[in-house]
Motif scaffolding. Sequence first.
Motif, PDB file in Angstrom:
ATOM      1  N   PHE A 196     -10.881  -2.944  39.070  1.00  0.00           N
ATOM      2  CA  PHE A 196     -12.088  -3.760  39.163  1.00  0.00           C
ATOM      3  C   PHE A 196     -13.271  -3.022  38.544  1.00  0.00           C
ATOM      4  O   PHE A 196     -13.309  -1.801  38.529  1.00  0.00           O
ATOM      5  N   ASP A 197     -14.238  -3.816  38.039  1.00  0.00           N
ATOM      6  CA  ASP A 197     -15.382  -3.280  37.283  1.00  0.00           C
ATOM      7  C   ASP A 197     -16.678  -3.539  38.060  1.00  0.00           C
ATOM      8  O   ASP A 197     -16.875  -4.644  38.565  1.00  0.00           O
ATOM      9  N   PHE A 198     -17.546  -2.519  38.162  1.00  0.00           N
ATOM     10  CA  PHE A 198     -18.843  -2.688  38.837  1.00  0.00           C
ATOM     11  C   PHE A 198     -19.910  -3.242  37.886  1.00  0.00           C
ATOM     12  O   PHE A 198     -21.015  -3.551  38.334  1.00  0.00           O
ATOM     13  N   ALA A 199     -19.604  -3.323  36.595  1.00  0.00           N
ATOM     14  CA  ALA A 199     -20.624  -3.617  35.566  1.00  0.00           C
ATOM     15  C   ALA A 199     -21.452  -4.848  35.920  1.00  0.00           C
ATOM     16  O   ALA A 199     -20.907  -5.909  36.246  1.00  0.00           O
ATOM     17  N   GLY A 200     -22.783  -4.716  35.847  1.00  0.00           N
ATOM     18  CA  GLY A 200     -23.691  -5.834  36.019  1.00  0.00           C
ATOM     19  C   GLY A 200     -23.844  -6.331  37.446  1.00  0.00           C
ATOM     20  O   GLY A 200     -24.479  -7.352  37.685  1.00  0.00           O
ATOM     21  N   ALA A 249     -19.323   6.059  40.269  1.00  0.00           N
ATOM     22  CA  ALA A 249     -19.968   5.771  38.993  1.00  0.00           C
ATOM     23  C   ALA A 249     -19.504   4.425  38.435  1.00  0.00           C
ATOM     24  O   ALA A 249     -18.376   4.000  38.675  1.00  0.00           O
ATOM     25  N   ASP A 250     -20.416   3.774  37.691  1.00  0.00           N
ATOM     26  CA  ASP A 250     -20.036   2.623  36.869  1.00  0.00           C
ATOM     27  C   ASP A 250     -19.741   3.182  35.479  1.00  0.00           C
ATOM     28  O   ASP A 250     -20.626   3.349  34.670  1.00  0.00           O
ATOM     29  N   VAL A 251     -18.461   3.512  35.229  1.00  0.00           N
ATOM     30  CA  VAL A 251     -18.069   4.091  33.946  1.00  0.00           C
ATOM     31  C   VAL A 251     -17.792   2.958  32.952  1.00  0.00           C
ATOM     32  O   VAL A 251     -17.802   1.782  33.330  1.00  0.00           O
ATOM     33  N   VAL A 252     -17.523   3.294  31.707  1.00  0.00           N
ATOM     34  CA  VAL A 252     -17.161   2.280  30.723  1.00  0.00           C
ATOM     35  C   VAL A 252     -15.813   1.696  31.127  1.00  0.00           C
ATOM     36  O   VAL A 252     -14.862   2.431  31.362  1.00  0.00           O
ATOM     37  N   GLY A 253     -15.726   0.386  31.270  1.00  0.00           N
ATOM     38  CA  GLY A 253     -14.478  -0.259  31.688  1.00  0.00           C
ATOM     39  C   GLY A 253     -14.367  -0.282  33.208  1.00  0.00           C
ATOM     40  O   GLY A 253     -15.379  -0.306  33.911  1.00  0.00           O
ATOM     41  N   ASP A 254     -13.127  -0.249  33.727  1.00  0.00           N
ATOM     42  CA  ASP A 254     -12.898  -0.412  35.155  1.00  0.00           C
ATOM     43  C   ASP A 254     -13.339   0.805  35.967  1.00  0.00           C
ATOM     44  O   ASP A 254     -13.263   1.942  35.495  1.00  0.00           O
ATOM     45  N   ASP A 255     -13.791   0.551  37.199  1.00  0.00           N
ATOM     46  CA  ASP A 255     -14.368   1.601  38.045  1.00  0.00           C
ATOM     47  C   ASP A 255     -13.577   1.837  39.321  1.00  0.00           C
ATOM     48  O   ASP A 255     -13.687   2.895  39.926  1.00  0.00           O
ATOM     49  N   LEU A 256     -12.814   0.847  39.747  1.00  0.00           N
ATOM     50  CA  LEU A 256     -12.133   0.929  41.041  1.00  0.00           C
ATOM     51  C   LEU A 256     -10.647   0.631  40.838  1.00  0.00           C
ATOM     52  O   LEU A 256     -10.288  -0.295  40.114  1.00  0.00           O
TER      53      LEU A 256
HETATM   54 CA   LIG Z   1     -17.571  -0.170  34.700  1.00  0.00          CA
END
Ligand SMILES: [Ca+2]
Length: 195
Positions: free
Chosen positions: A134-138, A85-92
């Motif tokens: 790390f973040d998946f956002a965008g 999932a791409d959650v709010v904030g960092d994902d990995l």
């Molecule tokens: Ca995220």
Amino acid sequence: MKFPWLKFVVVTSVLILSVRAAEAELLDWADGVHEYSSNIQDYAGNKMTADTEWWLTGEPDDFVAGWRSNAPGEYIVMHWDLPLADVVGDDLRIRLYGGPRASAQVLASVDGRTFTELGTLEGTAQGDFVDSYFDFAGKFGNDAVSFVKVLRVGNGPNTGMFFDAFAGHVVPEPGSLVLMLTAAGLLAAWKWRRP
Ligand SMILES: [Ca+2]
Ligand SMILES: [Ca+2]
């Protein structure tokens, strides 16, 4: 109410326990090693094989695999059975240690073929494990990530890097969301009726 502090303690405890349970449920450790360069090894120099890929999968356990000095182009690709999932904030989250001059690219992929860069990893203090986030956002639109790649950049003396574990978050199931919303609703109703 005779003991207003008691209500406060109960409500706070229920909220903390719900959040803790939700977090534990949502954390997802890598299920498999999809692909890796020929020289990936543990800290003692034993090459990783199909039988020892568990060094990198599952929860942190201080068993590691990675690369030493002077072996350019090394890489590891981790795989998750359920999309992340791409959650709010960092994902990995990646747990590792590395030499003072170590560096690596971190990339992620939906299909295991096309990879997008998320950021870079640096070396750590001697022998110390660190968690990097790390973040998946965008980066992936509506598609979910199932593969993460670490690709060596720094090569030469003091650029060894060893990985312990990789974690993402499961896409929350509708059932657990409904449960959390119901609990929140009940608490709100209780507070409304008994101020
Ligand atoms: Ca995220
Ligand atoms: Ca490990």
